[in-house]
Design a protein around this motif. Structure first.
Motif, mmCIF file in Angstrom:
data_model
loop_
_atom_site.group_PDB
_atom_site.id
_atom_site.type_symbol
_atom_site.label_atom_id
_atom_site.label_comp_id
_atom_site.label_asym_id
_atom_site.label_seq_id
_atom_site.Cartn_x
_atom_site.Cartn_y
_atom_site.Cartn_z
ATOM 1 N N GLN A 1 19.808 35.482 -77.635
ATOM 2 C CA GLN A 1 18.651 36.370 -77.679
ATOM 3 C C GLN A 1 17.486 35.624 -78.322
ATOM 4 O OE1 GLN A 1 19.455 40.015 -77.273
ATOM 5 N NE2 GLN A 1 17.568 40.940 -77.909
ATOM 6 N N THR A 2 16.337 35.631 -77.680
ATOM 7 C CA THR A 2 15.118 35.049 -78.240
ATOM 8 C C THR A 2 14.042 36.119 -78.190
ATOM 9 O OG1 THR A 2 14.247 34.254 -76.137
ATOM 10 C CG2 THR A 2 15.748 32.765 -77.330
ATOM 11 N N GLU A 3 12.860 35.767 -78.675
ATOM 12 C CA GLU A 3 11.771 36.737 -78.645
ATOM 13 C C GLU A 3 11.402 37.138 -77.225
ATOM 14 O OE1 GLU A 3 8.372 35.902 -81.083
ATOM 15 O OE2 GLU A 3 9.633 35.131 -82.695
ATOM 16 N N SER A 4 11.507 36.217 -76.266
ATOM 17 C CA SER A 4 11.124 36.552 -74.895
ATOM 18 C C SER A 4 12.320 36.982 -74.040
ATOM 19 C CB SER A 4 10.413 35.372 -74.231
ATOM 20 O OG SER A 4 11.307 34.315 -74.004
ATOM 21 N N ASN A 5 13.543 36.684 -74.474
ATOM 22 C CA ASN A 5 14.743 37.060 -73.726
ATOM 23 C C ASN A 5 15.454 38.203 -74.423
ATOM 24 O OD1 ASN A 5 14.394 35.003 -71.868
ATOM 25 N ND2 ASN A 5 15.639 33.569 -73.021
ATOM 26 N N THR A 6 15.714 39.250 -73.678
ATOM 27 C CA THR A 6 16.444 40.386 -74.217
ATOM 28 C C THR A 6 17.692 40.601 -73.381
ATOM 29 O OG1 THR A 6 14.372 41.433 -74.905
ATOM 30 C CG2 THR A 6 16.317 42.848 -74.769
ATOM 31 N N MET A 7 18.854 40.483 -74.008
ATOM 32 C CA MET A 7 20.101 40.773 -73.316
ATOM 33 C C MET A 7 20.212 42.287 -73.185
ATOM 34 S SD MET A 7 21.268 37.885 -72.461
ATOM 35 C CE MET A 7 22.802 38.403 -71.722
ATOM 36 N N GLU B 1 8.675 36.409 -71.223
ATOM 37 C CA GLU B 1 7.795 35.241 -71.151
ATOM 38 C C GLU B 1 7.634 34.758 -69.711
ATOM 39 O OE1 GLU B 1 7.468 30.616 -72.695
ATOM 40 O OE2 GLU B 1 8.908 31.945 -73.663
ATOM 41 N N HIS B 2 8.744 34.709 -68.982
ATOM 42 C CA HIS B 2 8.716 34.224 -67.604
ATOM 43 C C HIS B 2 8.661 35.370 -66.589
ATOM 44 C CE1 HIS B 2 10.490 30.838 -69.917
ATOM 45 N NE2 HIS B 2 9.555 30.206 -69.234
ATOM 46 N N GLU B 3 8.590 36.587 -67.084
ATOM 47 C CA GLU B 3 8.414 37.774 -66.262
ATOM 48 C C GLU B 3 9.461 37.895 -65.156
ATOM 49 O OE1 GLU B 3 4.327 37.571 -65.004
ATOM 50 O OE2 GLU B 3 3.598 38.150 -66.982
ATOM 51 N N ASN B 4 10.735 37.991 -65.578
ATOM 52 C CA ASN B 4 11.803 38.181 -64.619
ATOM 53 C C ASN B 4 12.974 38.918 -65.252
ATOM 54 O OD1 ASN B 4 13.944 36.244 -65.605
ATOM 55 N ND2 ASN B 4 12.251 34.824 -65.341
ATOM 56 N N CYS B 5 13.854 39.363 -64.416
ATOM 57 C CA CYS B 5 15.082 40.021 -64.841
ATOM 58 C C CYS B 5 16.223 39.372 -64.055
ATOM 59 C CB CYS B 5 15.007 41.516 -64.542
ATOM 60 S SG CYS B 5 16.443 42.476 -65.085
ATOM 61 N N SER B 6 17.291 39.024 -64.741
ATOM 62 C CA SER B 6 18.459 38.422 -64.107
ATOM 63 C C SER B 6 19.672 39.292 -64.383
ATOM 64 C CB SER B 6 18.722 37.020 -64.664
ATOM 65 O OG SER B 6 17.608 36.196 -64.478
ATOM 66 N N ILE B 7 20.500 39.468 -63.361
ATOM 67 C CA ILE B 7 21.676 40.324 -63.488
ATOM 68 C C ILE B 7 22.855 39.615 -62.827
ATOM 69 C CG2 ILE B 7 22.669 42.594 -62.998
ATOM 70 C CD1 ILE B 7 19.637 43.437 -62.421
ATOM 71 N N SER B 8 23.973 39.556 -63.530
ATOM 72 C CA SER B 8 25.192 38.983 -62.982
ATOM 73 C C SER B 8 26.174 40.111 -62.690
ATOM 74 C CB SER B 8 25.815 37.997 -63.970
ATOM 75 O OG SER B 8 27.045 37.513 -63.454
ATOM 76 N N ILE B 9 26.661 40.136 -61.463
ATOM 77 C CA ILE B 9 27.619 41.143 -61.022
ATOM 78 C C ILE B 9 28.960 40.449 -60.790
ATOM 79 C CG2 ILE B 9 28.180 42.838 -59.225
ATOM 80 C CD1 ILE B 9 25.638 43.570 -60.761
ATOM 81 N N VAL B 10 30.013 41.005 -61.360
ATOM 82 C CA VAL B 10 31.360 40.472 -61.165
ATOM 83 C C VAL B 10 32.182 41.485 -60.381
ATOM 84 C CG1 VAL B 10 31.286 38.999 -63.216
ATOM 85 C CG2 VAL B 10 32.129 41.342 -63.420
ATOM 86 N N ASP B 11 33.321 41.034 -59.901
ATOM 87 C CA ASP B 11 34.223 41.892 -59.108
ATOM 88 C C ASP B 11 33.540 42.391 -57.838
ATOM 89 O OD1 ASP B 11 36.175 41.610 -61.121
ATOM 90 O OD2 ASP B 11 35.342 43.325 -62.207
ATOM 91 N N ILE B 12 32.905 41.468 -57.127
ATOM 92 C CA ILE B 12 32.222 41.818 -55.879
ATOM 93 C C ILE B 12 32.709 40.884 -54.771
ATOM 94 C CG2 ILE B 12 30.212 40.408 -56.476
ATOM 95 C CD1 ILE B 12 28.496 42.541 -54.968
ATOM 96 N N SER B 13 33.078 41.455 -53.642
ATOM 97 C CA SER B 13 33.592 40.662 -52.525
ATOM 98 C C SER B 13 32.443 40.143 -51.666
ATOM 99 C CB SER B 13 34.522 41.521 -51.664
ATOM 100 O OG SER B 13 33.763 42.509 -50.975
ATOM 101 N N GLU B 14 32.755 39.216 -50.781
ATOM 102 C CA GLU B 14 31.732 38.706 -49.869
ATOM 103 C C GLU B 14 31.245 39.812 -48.928
ATOM 104 O OE1 GLU B 14 30.810 35.020 -46.792
ATOM 105 O OE2 GLU B 14 32.662 35.004 -47.964
ATOM 106 N N THR B 15 32.157 40.698 -48.530
ATOM 107 C CA THR B 15 31.764 41.846 -47.703
ATOM 108 C C THR B 15 30.774 42.731 -48.458
ATOM 109 O OG1 THR B 15 33.863 41.819 -46.512
ATOM 110 C CG2 THR B 15 32.616 43.885 -46.466
#
Length: 133
Positions: free
Chosen positions: A23-29, A59-73
């Protein structure tokens, strides 16, 4: 500008090994296990699977999300949902990972307002969301 990032390692590093978990000032988990609701995710369909982690980078004006347990379908179904919501595929690449028994898929999409960069490897998908300038 969007970047097309494909993952080549299925092992998810621990929080201690992954500087993006710091966690940094510009990154919020954001809360794991919960699809984040914010200006970046507004209007996006919620994918199947479980939110492994999510991060808002002011700071970089984005949101990142990691999804697990997801199939290719499920991944392909999610791309179709995005198309129904007005997103178009700008570029898509796939690469067989040497020494591994899977293909990494990277997709760039845009709806004219938001840009998405999505990478998929078996059981794991990460979406990077930013506003186009």
């Amino acid at each position: 500008m969007l970047s097309l990032a494909a993952c080549s390692n299925q092992d998810t590093p621990s929080a201690a090994d992954n500087p993006s978990n710091t966690q940094t000032e510009s990154n919020t988990m954001l809360d794991a296990g919960v699809w984040p609701v914010n200006e970046y995710t507004e209007g996006l369909p919620v994918p199947s699977g479980t939110v492994g982690w999510a991060m808002l980078d002011t700071e970089h004006e984005n949101c990142s999300i990691s999804i697990v347990d997801i199939s290719e379908t499920d991944y392909n179904d999610y791309l179709e949902l995005l198309k129904q919501e007005g997103f178009s595929i700008i570029e898509e690449v796939s690469e067989e990972i040497e020494g591994q028994d899977y293909v990494s898929i990277g997709t760039l999409l845009s709806n004219g307002e938001k840009g998405l960069s999505i990478s998929y490897i078996p059981d794991n998908f990460t979406i990077y969301i930013s506003f186009l300038k």
